[in-house]
Design a protein around this motif. Structure first.
Motif, PDB file in Angstrom:
ATOM      1  N   THR A 129       4.266  -8.762   2.548  1.00  0.00           N
ATOM      2  CA  THR A 129       3.170  -9.273   1.723  1.00  0.00           C
ATOM      3  C   THR A 129       2.169  -8.162   1.392  1.00  0.00           C
ATOM      4  N   GLY A 130       2.578  -7.286   0.463  1.00  0.00           N
ATOM      5  CA  GLY A 130       1.691  -6.192   0.071  1.00  0.00           C
ATOM      6  C   GLY A 130       2.130  -5.570  -1.240  1.00  0.00           C
ATOM      7  N   GLY A 131       1.294  -4.673  -1.747  1.00  0.00           N
ATOM      8  CA  GLY A 131       1.600  -3.950  -2.974  1.00  0.00           C
ATOM      9  C   GLY A 131       0.671  -2.760  -3.120  1.00  0.00           C
ATOM     10  N   LEU A 132       0.898  -1.976  -4.151  1.00  0.00           N
ATOM     11  CA  LEU A 132       0.082  -0.784  -4.381  1.00  0.00           C
ATOM     12  C   LEU A 132      -1.367  -1.155  -4.695  1.00  0.00           C
ATOM     13  N   ILE A 133      -2.276  -0.220  -4.364  1.00  0.00           N
ATOM     14  CA  ILE A 133      -3.712  -0.496  -4.352  1.00  0.00           C
ATOM     15  C   ILE A 133      -4.384  -0.044  -5.645  1.00  0.00           C
ATOM     16  N   GLY A 134      -5.305  -0.882  -6.145  1.00  0.00           N
ATOM     17  CA  GLY A 134      -6.129  -0.509  -7.291  1.00  0.00           C
ATOM     18  C   GLY A 134      -6.168  -1.618  -8.332  1.00  0.00           C
ATOM     19  N   GLN A 135      -7.258  -1.634  -9.101  1.00  0.00           N
ATOM     20  CA  GLN A 135      -7.358  -2.626 -10.180  1.00  0.00           C
ATOM     21  C   GLN A 135      -6.274  -2.355 -11.216  1.00  0.00           C
ATOM     22  N   GLN A 136      -6.173  -1.086 -11.615  1.00  0.00           N
ATOM     23  CA  GLN A 136      -5.033  -0.607 -12.400  1.00  0.00           C
ATOM     24  C   GLN A 136      -4.347   0.470 -11.561  1.00  0.00           C
TER      25      GLN A 136
END
Length: 212
Positions: A129-136
């Protein structure tokens, strides 16, 4: 805002005996001890286990979907902590392909971000349950190649913290960087780790995994 003190818990046999390291990264509000307790379900008796503890029990203060600047300096400090831990493991003669990274929730996001910023051949990446960080996502932040590293990435649909769209974006970047990705989206699953996810992780951690 805060930076992280170096506070790493360990478990299992010493690296000199195992030759393999599993770094386990806890979620927001949790502890190194809590993520280490997963070892009872993962069949990792032949690994040396390391679990860093986040200062304030959080790797960064806001959502992983917030602009990256809002999560500084905690995020850079967390990334530096992981980098230092991996360097210390490599100094004992352990190659990256004998290093495995596992994280849950905020810990999975940190794991994904760290691994993609300096991709190399790892034993495996387990992103519960995760993914790369940042708004874009800024593709220019991601360097190196995974050379076939097996990756498990999961989330619920919907999940209160990790949207399916970001997991899909992360999968695409991982594959472009040479990872072999298994993605699982679980309809209606609460924010937890299912037995099926444990079983898939065990496959990556197995001594008979394909990249060994």
């Amino acid at each position: 805002m805060y930076t992280h003190q170096k506070n790493i818990k360990s478990a299992g046999k010493p690296l000199e005996e195992t030759g393999k390291a599993l770094i386990m990264i806890h979620g927001r509000g949790a502890t190194a001890e809590s993520i280490l307790s997963l070892r009872e379900h993962l069949n990792v008796a032949n690994f040396s286990l390391f679990a860093p503890q986040a200062t304030n029990h959080s790797w960064y203060p806001y959502s992983f979907m917030a602009p990256i600047e809002q999560n500084q300096p905690a995020l850079d400090s967390a990334l530096a902590l992981l980098n230092g831990l991996i360097d210390s493991i490599k100094e004992k003669g352990i190659t990256s392909k004998a290093i495995y990274l596992l994280g849950f929730s905020q810990g999975a996001c940190l794991t994904a971000e760290f691994a993609n910023r300096q991709a190399q051949l790892y034993g495996g990446l387990i992103l519960f349950t995760g993914g790369l960080i940042g708004q874009q996502l800024n593709i220019q932040n991601y360097t190196g190649t995974f050379e076939g590293t097996p990756v498990l990435i999961t989330t619920g649909d919907p999940d209160p913290h990790v949207p399916v769209s970001r997991v899909n974006e992360t999968e695409k970047i991982l594959e472009e960087k040479g990872a072999t990705v298994t993605k699982k989206i679980y309809k209606g699953r609460p924010h937890t780790i299912l037995q099926e996810e444990i079983d898939l992780a065990r496959t990556i951690l197995s001594p008979t995994a394909a990249n060994h």
